[in-house]
Design a protein around this motif. Structure first.
Motif, mmCIF file in Angstrom:
data_model
loop_
_atom_site.group_PDB
_atom_site.id
_atom_site.type_symbol
_atom_site.label_atom_id
_atom_site.label_comp_id
_atom_site.label_asym_id
_atom_site.label_seq_id
_atom_site.Cartn_x
_atom_site.Cartn_y
_atom_site.Cartn_z
ATOM 1 N N PHE A 30 1.085 -1.141 0.075
ATOM 2 C CA PHE A 30 0.038 -0.096 0.053
ATOM 3 C C PHE A 30 0.828 1.291 -0.065
ATOM 4 O O PHE A 30 0.719 2.335 -0.766
ATOM 5 C CB PHE A 30 -0.878 0.097 1.209
ATOM 6 C CG PHE A 30 -1.603 1.395 1.511
ATOM 7 C CD1 PHE A 30 -2.499 1.644 0.875
ATOM 8 C CD2 PHE A 30 -1.001 2.185 2.510
ATOM 9 C CE1 PHE A 30 -3.363 2.999 0.976
ATOM 10 C CE2 PHE A 30 -1.600 3.439 2.712
ATOM 11 C CZ PHE A 30 -2.931 3.696 1.899
ATOM 12 N N ASP A 31 1.813 1.163 0.821
ATOM 13 C CA ASP A 31 2.791 2.459 0.797
ATOM 14 C C ASP A 31 3.444 2.919 -0.369
ATOM 15 O O ASP A 31 3.407 3.942 -0.771
ATOM 16 C CB ASP A 31 3.880 2.229 2.125
ATOM 17 C CG ASP A 31 4.782 3.286 2.315
ATOM 18 O OD1 ASP A 31 4.294 4.473 2.528
ATOM 19 O OD2 ASP A 31 6.030 3.345 2.014
ATOM 20 N N LYS A 32 3.873 1.481 -0.995
ATOM 21 C CA LYS A 32 4.615 1.790 -2.250
ATOM 22 C C LYS A 32 3.710 2.432 -3.218
ATOM 23 O O LYS A 32 3.808 3.311 -4.080
ATOM 24 C CB LYS A 32 5.080 0.361 -2.817
ATOM 25 C CG LYS A 32 6.027 0.581 -4.204
ATOM 26 C CD LYS A 32 6.661 -0.626 -4.353
ATOM 27 C CE LYS A 32 7.559 -0.591 -5.615
ATOM 28 N NZ LYS A 32 8.136 -1.970 -6.157
ATOM 29 N N LEU A 33 2.249 1.697 -3.513
ATOM 30 C CA LEU A 33 1.299 2.356 -4.502
ATOM 31 C C LEU A 33 0.957 3.651 -4.032
ATOM 32 O O LEU A 33 0.856 4.590 -5.251
ATOM 33 C CB LEU A 33 0.166 1.377 -4.315
ATOM 34 C CG LEU A 33 0.439 0.019 -4.795
ATOM 35 C CD1 LEU A 33 -0.940 -0.820 -4.605
ATOM 36 C CD2 LEU A 33 0.580 0.204 -6.577
ATOM 37 N N PHE A 34 0.727 4.237 -2.725
ATOM 38 C CA PHE A 34 0.304 5.361 -2.260
ATOM 39 C C PHE A 34 1.484 6.469 -2.981
ATOM 40 O O PHE A 34 1.352 7.570 -3.125
ATOM 41 C CB PHE A 34 0.213 5.494 -0.904
ATOM 42 C CG PHE A 34 -0.624 6.575 -0.391
ATOM 43 C CD1 PHE A 34 -2.176 6.631 -0.750
ATOM 44 C CD2 PHE A 34 -0.137 7.702 -0.063
ATOM 45 C CE1 PHE A 34 -2.789 7.685 -0.477
ATOM 46 C CE2 PHE A 34 -1.032 9.086 0.408
ATOM 47 C CZ PHE A 34 -2.211 8.807 0.346
ATOM 48 N N THR A 35 2.583 6.014 -2.570
ATOM 49 C CA THR A 35 3.904 6.970 -2.929
ATOM 50 C C THR A 35 3.883 7.169 -4.339
ATOM 51 O O THR A 35 4.137 8.366 -4.777
ATOM 52 C CB THR A 35 5.356 6.198 -2.392
ATOM 53 O OG1 THR A 35 5.182 5.891 -0.951
ATOM 54 C CG2 THR A 35 6.489 7.100 -2.689
ATOM 55 N N LYS A 36 3.675 6.169 -5.230
ATOM 56 C CA LYS A 36 3.717 6.410 -6.721
ATOM 57 C C LYS A 36 2.310 7.188 -6.956
ATOM 58 O O LYS A 36 2.413 8.257 -7.935
ATOM 59 C CB LYS A 36 3.188 5.125 -7.392
ATOM 60 C CG LYS A 36 4.568 4.198 -7.428
ATOM 61 C CD LYS A 36 4.448 2.974 -8.279
ATOM 62 C CE LYS A 36 5.739 2.221 -8.266
ATOM 63 N NZ LYS A 36 5.516 0.768 -9.002
ATOM 64 N N PHE A 37 1.273 7.157 -6.160
ATOM 65 C CA PHE A 37 0.373 8.113 -6.511
ATOM 66 C C PHE A 37 0.399 9.478 -6.385
ATOM 67 O O PHE A 37 -0.121 10.455 -6.865
ATOM 68 C CB PHE A 37 -1.052 7.618 -5.641
ATOM 69 C CG PHE A 37 -2.283 8.312 -5.834
ATOM 70 C CD1 PHE A 37 -3.046 8.453 -6.828
ATOM 71 C CD2 PHE A 37 -2.566 9.135 -4.445
ATOM 72 C CE1 PHE A 37 -4.148 9.466 -6.822
ATOM 73 C CE2 PHE A 37 -3.673 10.122 -4.525
ATOM 74 C CZ PHE A 37 -4.520 10.232 -5.580
ATOM 75 N N ILE A 65 -1.684 9.350 8.702
ATOM 76 C CA ILE A 65 -2.776 8.880 9.577
ATOM 77 C C ILE A 65 -3.165 7.480 9.121
ATOM 78 O O ILE A 65 -3.515 6.787 9.826
ATOM 79 C CB ILE A 65 -4.099 9.841 9.047
ATOM 80 C CG1 ILE A 65 -3.909 11.385 9.722
ATOM 81 C CG2 ILE A 65 -5.434 9.341 9.934
ATOM 82 C CD1 ILE A 65 -4.850 12.486 9.413
ATOM 83 N N ILE A 66 -3.202 7.198 7.952
ATOM 84 C CA ILE A 66 -3.666 5.618 7.349
ATOM 85 C C ILE A 66 -2.666 4.819 7.959
ATOM 86 O O ILE A 66 -3.031 3.783 8.428
ATOM 87 C CB ILE A 66 -3.647 5.664 5.880
ATOM 88 C CG1 ILE A 66 -4.511 6.546 5.440
ATOM 89 C CG2 ILE A 66 -3.673 4.341 5.275
ATOM 90 C CD1 ILE A 66 -4.789 6.721 3.805
ATOM 91 N N LYS A 67 -1.496 5.193 8.214
ATOM 92 C CA LYS A 67 -0.424 4.345 8.802
ATOM 93 C C LYS A 67 -0.558 3.990 9.972
ATOM 94 O O LYS A 67 -0.648 2.872 10.542
ATOM 95 C CB LYS A 67 1.146 4.782 8.479
ATOM 96 C CG LYS A 67 2.256 4.199 8.897
ATOM 97 C CD LYS A 67 3.398 4.817 9.028
ATOM 98 C CE LYS A 67 4.568 3.962 9.613
ATOM 99 N NZ LYS A 67 5.911 4.684 9.544
#
Length: 263
Positions: free
Chosen positions: A33-40, A57-59
């Protein structure tokens, strides 16, 4: 007796293994998720500082959920833990109400979006560029490269000037001697303004004589610049104008005094 003890150990070990599997799977899912969100964040047109705030917050929420699932798998009554956690949170909230206020003020700031990352702002007597908004504080980097940490509550409830939201106007005054050729002075100032690469021409430069002084005529120049170019435009105009005045024989006025001596 030994068999029962071994069965108990086996059961505890099995539960511990299942809890560990939940933690490992949760960690892997979070990293994906963190990797995908970083790309986003990298591709998104939304402000990076806002997305990073919600990422934090999500973390936090993700960690809490995984911890509850793991504890539940170990046979621990999570409902009682949640009850204790809720009561402790209420007491803790009273103790840190100012910090909570900063937290919610941070959310309000992100929703209102009075600035973006990298913007040059002035607030509470401090001028700097926005670096990061955390849960409780906002980090500014001043023009002399000092890090300033401002509580979100202070940022949300103080008058704020955002220099990066619009272009900045440079105002310069030039005092020349009384017998100067006014048309020549205006022509020279206008030429220097129009030829300067840092001057924005969406709004035409303003040049005119604006004041009579005791021994001088004041000419005012108003031009516009991007925020990052404000200082360099101002300095280059002053330097170039001095050269042009010398070349054109335009004399700058200085305060003079007539002194009469009597016996």
């Amino acid at each position: 007796m030994v068999k029962k003890y071994l069965e108990t150990l086996y059961g505890m070990g099995e539960k511990a293994l299942q809890a560990l599997i939940i933690i490992v799977i949760g960690y892997i899912v979070y990293k994906i998720f963190d990797k995908l969100f970083t790309k986003f964040i990298e591709k998104s047109s939304q402000d990076e500082i806002v997305l990073n705030f919600f990422k934090t917050i999500i973390k936090t929420v993700f960690i809490v959920i995984i911890a509850i699932m793991a504890l539940s798998q170990l046979g621990i009554n999570t409902s009682s833990i949640l009850a204790i956690f809720t009561a402790a949170s209420a007491a803790f909230a009273l103790a840190i109400k100012d910090s909570l206020a900063s937290f919610f003020d941070g959310i309000i700031i992100l929703l209102a979006k009075p600035f973006s990352k990298g913007d040059l702002i002035e607030v509470a007597g401090v001028t700097g560029r926005i670096q990061e908004i955390s849960l409780l504080y906002t980090n500014l980097l001043t023009l002399d490269n000092k890090k300033i940490v401002i509580p979100n509550s202070q940022l949300a409830h103080s008058p704020l000037v955002n220099y990066s939201s619009e272009e900045m106007r440079v105002d310069l005054n030039f005092d020349v001697v009384m017998d100067s050729d006014t048309e020549l002075v205006k022509k020279v100032i206008m030429e220097e303004a129009l030829s300067n690469p840092y001057c924005l021409h969406d709004i035409p430069p303003f040049v005119n004589m604006t004041e009579y002084k005791d021994s001088a005529l004041t000419f005012t120049l108003r031009v516009w610049a991007a925020t990052d170019d404000y200082e360099i435009l101002r300095c280059s105009l002053l330097e170039n104008m001095n050269k042009r005045f010398n070349e054109e024989g335009i004399e700058l006025a200085y305060t003079t005094y007539d002194i009469h001596l009597s016996k």
